[in-house]
Design a protein around this motif. Structure first.
Motif, short mmCIF file in Angstrom:
data_model
loop_
_atom_site.label_atom_id
_atom_site.label_comp_id
_atom_site.label_asym_id
_atom_site.label_seq_id
_atom_site.Cartn_x
_atom_site.Cartn_y
_atom_site.Cartn_z
N UNK A 1 62.97 10.07 87.53
CA UNK A 1 62.35 10.06 86.20
C UNK A 1 62.45 11.42 85.52
N UNK A 2 62.41 12.48 86.31
CA UNK A 2 62.47 13.83 85.77
C UNK A 2 63.89 14.20 85.35
N UNK A 3 64.88 13.97 86.24
CA UNK A 3 66.24 14.43 86.01
C UNK A 3 67.18 13.35 85.46
N UNK A 4 66.83 12.08 85.64
CA UNK A 4 67.71 10.96 85.26
C UNK A 4 69.07 11.06 85.96
N UNK A 5 69.02 11.46 87.22
CA UNK A 5 70.23 11.61 88.02
C UNK A 5 69.97 10.98 89.39
N UNK A 6 70.64 9.86 89.65
CA UNK A 6 70.40 9.11 90.87
C UNK A 6 70.78 9.92 92.11
N UNK A 7 71.89 10.64 92.05
CA UNK A 7 72.34 11.38 93.23
C UNK A 7 71.34 12.45 93.65
N UNK A 8 70.86 13.24 92.70
CA UNK A 8 69.89 14.27 93.06
C UNK A 8 68.57 13.66 93.52
N UNK A 9 68.20 12.53 92.96
CA UNK A 9 66.96 11.87 93.38
C UNK A 9 67.07 11.37 94.82
N UNK A 10 68.18 10.74 95.15
CA UNK A 10 68.37 10.23 96.51
C UNK A 10 68.46 11.38 97.50
N UNK A 11 69.17 12.44 97.15
CA UNK A 11 69.28 13.59 98.05
C UNK A 11 67.92 14.24 98.27
N UNK A 12 67.14 14.42 97.22
CA UNK A 12 65.82 15.05 97.36
C UNK A 12 64.89 14.18 98.19
N UNK A 13 64.86 12.87 97.91
CA UNK A 13 64.01 11.97 98.67
C UNK A 13 64.39 11.88 100.14
N UNK A 14 65.69 11.84 100.41
CA UNK A 14 66.15 11.78 101.80
C UNK A 14 65.83 13.06 102.54
N UNK A 15 66.08 14.20 101.91
CA UNK A 15 65.78 15.48 102.56
C UNK A 15 64.28 15.61 102.84
N UNK A 16 63.46 15.22 101.88
CA UNK A 16 62.01 15.30 102.05
C UNK A 16 61.55 14.38 103.17
N UNK B 1 58.28 7.91 96.64
CA UNK B 1 57.63 8.49 95.47
C UNK B 1 58.38 9.71 94.95
N UNK B 2 58.84 10.57 95.87
CA UNK B 2 59.59 11.74 95.43
C UNK B 2 60.92 11.32 94.80
N UNK B 3 61.60 10.34 95.39
CA UNK B 3 62.86 9.86 94.84
C UNK B 3 62.65 9.34 93.42
N UNK B 4 61.62 8.52 93.23
CA UNK B 4 61.33 7.99 91.90
C UNK B 4 60.95 9.09 90.92
N UNK B 5 60.16 10.05 91.38
CA UNK B 5 59.76 11.15 90.51
C UNK B 5 60.92 12.02 90.09
N UNK B 6 61.80 12.34 91.02
CA UNK B 6 62.96 13.16 90.68
C UNK B 6 63.88 12.39 89.74
#
Length: 107
Positions: free
Chosen positions: A82-97, A75-80
């Motif tokens: 949709x918010x940033x439109x940047x796959x790398x930051x989304x994957x990094x945020x979701x993985x860290x979380x 959910x966090x990966x998808x949310x990030x």
């Protein structure tokens, strides 16, 4: 492995990597065909979906965490994304979380 063999191995691996990266640009100098552009549009999403399925294949919903860290990470990966439109930051945020949840919250 001797030092000379190690250096040779690194050089061959580097040359193969450079060749693999440059080959598409050399092959499609005058523009890529329509089907190659189509694959470039659809494959990233398909690979990402396959990665999600692969990562969730062994989640046990009957275990102690009940898949909550995995679902929260997705959910966090998808949310990030949709918010940033940047796959790398989304994957990094979701993985860290996910790692924080698994190692600190649901440990």
């Amino acid at each position: 492995m001797t030092p000379l063999q190690q250096i040779a191995t690194v050089l061959v691996a580097g040359a193969a990597t450079v060749l693999a990266r440059a080959l598409p640009f050399l092959a499609f100098r005058n523009g890529a065909p329509r089907y190659v552009r189509y694959l470039g549009d659809v494959l990233p999403g398909a690979v990402f979906g396959l990665l999600v399925v692969y990562c969730l294949r062994e989640v046990d919903l009957l275990s102690a965490a009940h898949g909550i860290p995995e679902a929260a990470g997705i959910l966090l990966t998808g949310g990030v994304y949709l918010w940033r439109r940047d796959m790398l930051s989304a994957v990094l945020a979701g993985t860290a979380f996910y790692m924080v949840l698994v190692n600190l919250v649901f440990a």
